[in-house]
Write a protein that holds these residues in place. Structure first.
Motif, PDB file in Angstrom:
ATOM      1  N   UNK A 130      42.743  17.446  36.652  1.00 37.67           N
ATOM      2  CA  UNK A 130      41.287  17.539  36.735  1.00 37.67           C
ATOM      3  C   UNK A 130      40.846  18.622  37.717  1.00 37.67           C
ATOM      4  N   UNK A 131      41.588  18.807  38.783  1.00 35.75           N
ATOM      5  CA  UNK A 131      41.236  19.869  39.733  1.00 35.75           C
ATOM      6  C   UNK A 131      41.243  21.230  39.044  1.00 35.75           C
ATOM      7  N   UNK A 132      42.207  21.409  38.151  1.00 34.68           N
ATOM      8  CA  UNK A 132      42.317  22.681  37.437  1.00 34.68           C
ATOM      9  C   UNK A 132      41.133  22.871  36.494  1.00 34.68           C
ATOM     10  N   UNK A 133      40.819  21.843  35.719  1.00 28.99           N
ATOM     11  CA  UNK A 133      39.701  21.965  34.778  1.00 28.99           C
ATOM     12  C   UNK A 133      38.362  22.078  35.514  1.00 28.99           C
ATOM     13  N   UNK A 134      38.216  21.343  36.609  1.00 30.10           N
ATOM     14  CA  UNK A 134      36.974  21.442  37.383  1.00 30.10           C
ATOM     15  C   UNK A 134      36.789  22.844  37.943  1.00 30.10           C
ATOM     16  N   UNK A 135      37.883  23.455  38.371  1.00 28.63           N
ATOM     17  CA  UNK A 135      37.807  24.811  38.927  1.00 28.63           C
ATOM     18  C   UNK A 135      37.428  25.829  37.868  1.00 28.63           C
ATOM     19  N   UNK A 136      37.914  25.607  36.643  1.00 23.96           N
ATOM     20  CA  UNK A 136      37.543  26.498  35.536  1.00 23.96           C
ATOM     21  C   UNK A 136      36.057  26.351  35.234  1.00 23.96           C
ATOM     22  N   UNK A 137      35.599  25.113  35.139  1.00 27.70           N
ATOM     23  CA  UNK A 137      34.185  24.861  34.840  1.00 27.70           C
ATOM     24  C   UNK A 137      33.269  25.441  35.914  1.00 27.70           C
ATOM     25  N   UNK A 138      33.742  25.440  37.146  1.00 35.92           N
ATOM     26  CA  UNK A 138      32.941  25.961  38.254  1.00 35.92           C
ATOM     27  C   UNK A 138      33.024  27.483  38.369  1.00 35.92           C
ATOM     28  N   UNK A 139      33.808  28.104  37.477  1.00 39.79           N
ATOM     29  CA  UNK A 139      33.937  29.561  37.500  1.00 39.79           C
ATOM     30  C   UNK A 139      34.735  30.074  38.677  1.00 39.79           C
ATOM     31  N   UNK A 140      35.662  29.261  39.186  1.00 37.55           N
ATOM     32  CA  UNK A 140      36.395  29.635  40.392  1.00 37.55           C
ATOM     33  C   UNK A 140      37.810  30.132  40.117  1.00 37.55           C
ATOM     34  N   UNK A 141      38.217  30.150  38.828  1.00 42.07           N
ATOM     35  CA  UNK A 141      39.512  30.701  38.457  1.00 42.07           C
ATOM     36  C   UNK A 141      39.315  31.915  37.570  1.00 42.07           C
ATOM     37  N   UNK A 142      40.130  32.910  37.779  1.00 39.07           N
ATOM     38  CA  UNK A 142      40.028  34.170  37.040  1.00 39.07           C
ATOM     39  C   UNK A 142      40.608  34.031  35.638  1.00 39.07           C
ATOM     40  N   UNK A 143      39.906  34.588  34.658  1.00 44.40           N
ATOM     41  CA  UNK A 143      40.413  34.667  33.286  1.00 44.40           C
ATOM     42  C   UNK A 143      41.354  35.865  33.212  1.00 44.40           C
ATOM     43  N   UNK A 144      42.627  35.603  32.927  1.00 39.59           N
ATOM     44  CA  UNK A 144      43.626  36.664  32.942  1.00 39.59           C
ATOM     45  C   UNK A 144      43.448  37.683  31.815  1.00 39.59           C
ATOM     46  N   UNK A 145      42.635  37.330  30.829  1.00 39.20           N
ATOM     47  CA  UNK A 145      42.400  38.286  29.742  1.00 39.20           C
ATOM     48  C   UNK A 145      41.268  39.265  30.066  1.00 39.20           C
ATOM     49  N   UNK A 146      40.557  38.976  31.144  1.00 37.54           N
ATOM     50  CA  UNK A 146      39.468  39.858  31.556  1.00 37.54           C
ATOM     51  C   UNK A 146      40.032  41.227  31.946  1.00 37.54           C
ATOM     52  N   UNK A 147      39.423  42.261  31.427  1.00 38.05           N
ATOM     53  CA  UNK A 147      39.846  43.640  31.703  1.00 38.05           C
ATOM     54  C   UNK A 147      41.316  43.875  31.354  1.00 38.05           C
ATOM     55  N   UNK A 148      41.828  43.095  30.375  1.00 38.92           N
ATOM     56  CA  UNK A 148      43.232  43.244  29.932  1.00 38.92           C
ATOM     57  C   UNK A 148      44.224  43.100  31.083  1.00 38.92           C
ATOM     58  N   UNK A 149      43.863  42.268  32.061  1.00 36.87           N
ATOM     59  CA  UNK A 149      44.698  42.120  33.256  1.00 36.87           C
ATOM     60  C   UNK A 149      46.104  41.651  32.911  1.00 36.87           C
ATOM     61  N   UNK A 150      46.231  40.649  32.058  1.00 37.22           N
ATOM     62  CA  UNK A 150      47.544  40.128  31.693  1.00 37.22           C
ATOM     63  C   UNK A 150      48.360  41.162  30.942  1.00 37.22           C
ATOM     64  N   UNK A 151      47.733  41.880  30.027  1.00 39.38           N
ATOM     65  CA  UNK A 151      48.458  42.897  29.265  1.00 39.38           C
ATOM     66  C   UNK A 151      48.955  44.027  30.157  1.00 39.38           C
ATOM     67  N   UNK A 152      48.186  44.338  31.184  1.00 41.38           N
ATOM     68  CA  UNK A 152      48.563  45.435  32.076  1.00 41.38           C
ATOM     69  C   UNK A 152      49.620  45.025  33.094  1.00 41.38           C
ATOM     70  N   UNK A 153      49.465  43.824  33.650  1.00 46.03           N
ATOM     71  CA  UNK A 153      50.297  43.459  34.793  1.00 46.03           C
ATOM     72  C   UNK A 153      51.073  42.153  34.603  1.00 46.03           C
ATOM     73  N   UNK A 154      51.127  41.628  33.388  1.00 47.07           N
ATOM     74  CA  UNK A 154      51.836  40.370  33.159  1.00 47.07           C
ATOM     75  C   UNK A 154      52.936  40.465  32.134  1.00 47.07           C
ATOM     76  N   UNK A 155      53.602  41.594  32.049  1.00 50.85           N
ATOM     77  CA  UNK A 155      54.610  41.807  31.010  1.00 50.85           C
ATOM     78  C   UNK A 155      55.772  40.816  31.087  1.00 50.85           C
ATOM     79  N   UNK A 156      56.189  40.464  32.296  1.00 45.69           N
ATOM     80  CA  UNK A 156      57.320  39.537  32.412  1.00 45.69           C
ATOM     81  C   UNK A 156      56.929  38.129  31.979  1.00 45.69           C
ATOM     82  N   UNK A 157      55.736  37.696  32.334  1.00 46.09           N
ATOM     83  CA  UNK A 157      55.282  36.386  31.881  1.00 46.09           C
ATOM     84  C   UNK A 157      55.167  36.361  30.363  1.00 46.09           C
ATOM     85  N   UNK A 158      54.680  37.447  29.786  1.00 46.21           N
ATOM     86  CA  UNK A 158      54.562  37.517  28.332  1.00 46.21           C
ATOM     87  C   UNK A 158      55.931  37.503  27.661  1.00 46.21           C
TER      88      UNK A 158
END
Length: 604
Positions: A130-158
């Motif tokens: 619930x802490x995780x979902x509450x933080x998302x709802x409150x806009x306090x966690x970054x969306x990794x797809x914003x500005x292609x952040x994951x595609x640029x800097x998350x190659x190993x996770x992908x």
């Protein structure tokens, strides 16, 4: 008509001039932003002056060591430490990313306080449910797809954890966003642990052998054995009284954590691996469960076990007030004769002790069925996430991605290549001379070139962050061997210390896990994923859960230290009556309903 055309032409010229001027101005601004890394700006991490990573750069940064130094605020719900990351891990991260890590020790209860401050930090470690979902709802966690952040800097996770990213997107991001990634990602069959399991009964092997290695069939059989061991070794090296058990309470939530571990000796855990409930004990490999306060539950048996231990003078009276660090120091001094976790005994099993034949080793009991969380390609619930207000999204993502890479895992756990380990002529990992000391003695001093200090200051699950990424029993594709140095062929074939040699000869195996598998004494959990996030507790159930948990925790400690059986029975009845009066049965029924609808469907 001519005048109209002339006016239109003039207007067109003016528009072109304005467009050209704007373009020049933007170009100038971009050039200024690109060069702004040379000018200090105020960091959101500890108020230190540092530069802000800019997302306006079109090129992906590959060498962060050349970027200006920044301090990242790390809110870790799993950390046992607060302050700046010390030791060799700090030096490793500084050299690779030019960052310092300021760790804020958190907990599930502290998340609300941190959220109220308006900023969760740059990197958030171990937050789920619930802490995780509450933080998302409150806009306090970054969306990794914003500005292609994951595609640029998350190659190993992908590459190495694609299903974990997909799971987070489906469960929490409506298939369009990603707000984090689960820990301990892995693929395979059987137990996911390394050379040792997560839990287990560990005794002073030298004292156990002096007693003739008596057979232990049940959990209760440890008590007379430990009493004899206490009589053999009544004092520690510092002259302190020895005890069979020494517990701590700072890991407690809705119950005594150390008592709950008793259930994990029998293949049960306080989680089904998917849902957020923790008051029903769930069997790892069957659709079986135990409400925690049932008379025959392994939790209640655990309470009776420690009560009996205290009656025999085997339970450290400091258990009521001490913390984990206190117990660790007592084990190091030899004041404790039994440990519930294999890693807990590392402070005693140093070369100085083991060379003299003194040390802890696994001493299993016949009816044991040790719990294993198994391999989970979707990751477990202790998420890694990034704060929405971070000024350094690219650098945080790059650092996190490195921890999901073969290099990052190898070095994050075993130290930088060339220090405690290196590759032999065949490209296989092996401990260096320094590593053979450091891996078995946390107080081993390190050279200044690696950060100085002692090994334990930098050691852990990525230093003091205390969370995993990929399961360390997974195979490193670059070496063909597991990340866990205990499973390296070079480690298993090296001449063992006297304690390890004696244990292997007695048990007929090389590792603890091998013994459990060979003797069919392990219960392995299956991964569950249905594309949905776990259902959150309704407000009324959450309130009842909280109130019940406080009662269970309070009375658990009172029962363990009850003066006699009569008081123990009275406290037990009070705990059950109060818990039920606060809605215990409602909580149990709700949790069981969630598990039945999800995880138990795996066994139909």
């Amino acid at each position: 008509m001519l005048r109209q055309k002339k006016r239109s032409f003039i207007m067109l010229l003016l528009c072109l001039v304005m467009v050209f001027a704007t373009a020049c101005n933007n170009s100038s601004n971009n050039a200024s932003e690109a060069g702004s890394s040379q000018s200090p700006s105020q960091s959101n991490s500890g108020g230190q002056d540092s530069s802000t990573d800019t997302s306006s750069k079109s090129d992906v940064i590959t060498d962060w060591s050349k970027e200006p130094e920044v301090t990242l605020s790390v809110f870790s719900l799993l950390a046992n430490y607060s302050g700046e990351q010390p030791g060799w891990f700090a030096k490793l991260v500084k050299d690779k990313f030019n960052i310092k890590l300021n760790i804020i020790q958190g907990s599930t209860d502290r998340v609300a306080t941190q959220m109220a401050s308006g900023d969760l930090g740059d990197l958030i470690v171990g937050m789920g449910g619930k802490n995780f979902t509450d933080s998302i709802k409150a806009g306090m966690l970054l969306d990794w797809k914003k500005d292609n952040l994951l595609d640029k800097y998350g190659k190993n996770m992908q590459k190495y954890a694609p299903k974990a990213l997909e799971a987070n997107s489906k469960q929490y991001g409506n298939d369009t966003s990603i707000y984090g990634i689960g820990n301990n990602v892995g693929n395979g069959e059987g137990p996911s642990e390394g050379a040792t399991m997560t839990f287990g009964p560990y005794l002073r092997w030298d004292l156990y052998q002096k007693l003739g290695s008596p057979e232990i069939k049940t959990l209760d059989d440890y008590l007379p054995v430990l009493k004899q061991m206490q009589e053999l070794q009544p004092k520690s090296e510092a002259g302190k009284k020895t005890y069979g058990f020494s517990l701590w309470s700072d890991w407690d939530g809705d119950f005594s954590t150390l008592v709950k571990v008793t259930a994990q000796f029998y293949g049960y855990a306080e989680t089904d691996g998917f849902n957020s409930g923790n008051l029903i004990l769930v069997k790892a490999d069957e659709a079986k469960y135990q409400p925690i306060l049932d008379d025959n539950s392994h939790y209640m048996k655990g309470l009776k076990f420690y009560f009996d231990a205290n009656q025999m003078g085997l339970l450290d009276p400091d258990s009521l007030t001490q913390k984990f660090g206190d117990v660790s120091n007592k084990i190091k001094d030899g004041q404790v004769l039994f440990a519930q976790f294999p890693w807990l005994v590392n402070t005693y099993n140093t070369p100085n002790h083991t060379s003299e034949g003194k040390g802890f080793a696994l001493v299993p009991f016949a009816e044991q069925k040790i719990y294993s969380s198994g391999f989970n390609p979707y990751g477990s619930s202790w998420m890694w996430s990034i704060g929405a207000k971070t000024k350094y999204p690219e650098r945080v993502m790059a650092f996190l991605d490195w921890m999901y890479s073969p290099e990052g895992i190898e070095e994050g756990y075993n130290g930088p290549k060339g220090m405690a380990w290196d590759l032999d002529a065949n490209g296989k990992p092996t401990l260096t001379e320094l590593g053979q000391q450091a891996m078995y003695n946390p107080d081993t001093p390190l050279p200044d070139e690696y950060g100085g200090g002692i090994w334990s200051e930098g050691a852990g699950n990525f230093g003091k962050l205390n969370n995993g990424t990929l399961i360390t029993s997974s195979i490193n594709p670059e070496t063909g061997e597991p990340y866990d140095f205990n499973l390296w062929n070079s480690t298993l074939t090296r001449n063992p210390d006297p304690v390890t040699k004696s244990w292997r000869e007695a048990m007929g195996v090389l590792t603890d896990k091998e013994w459990f598998v060979k003797n069919n004494q392990v219960a392995v959990s299956k991964p569950f994923f249905n594309g949905q996030a776990p259902v959150e507790e309704p407000s009324d159930i959450k309130l009842k859960h909280s109130q019940v948990g406080k009662v269970i925790k309070e009375f658990s400690w009172k029962m363990m230290f009850a003066k006699d059986q009569t008081e123990y029975d009275s406290l037990k009845q009070q705990m059950i009556t109060k818990a039920k009066g606060m809605g215990y049965d409602d909580v149990i029924n709700w949790e069981l309903d969630q598990t039945t609808k999800t995880v138990f469907t795996l066994y139909k």
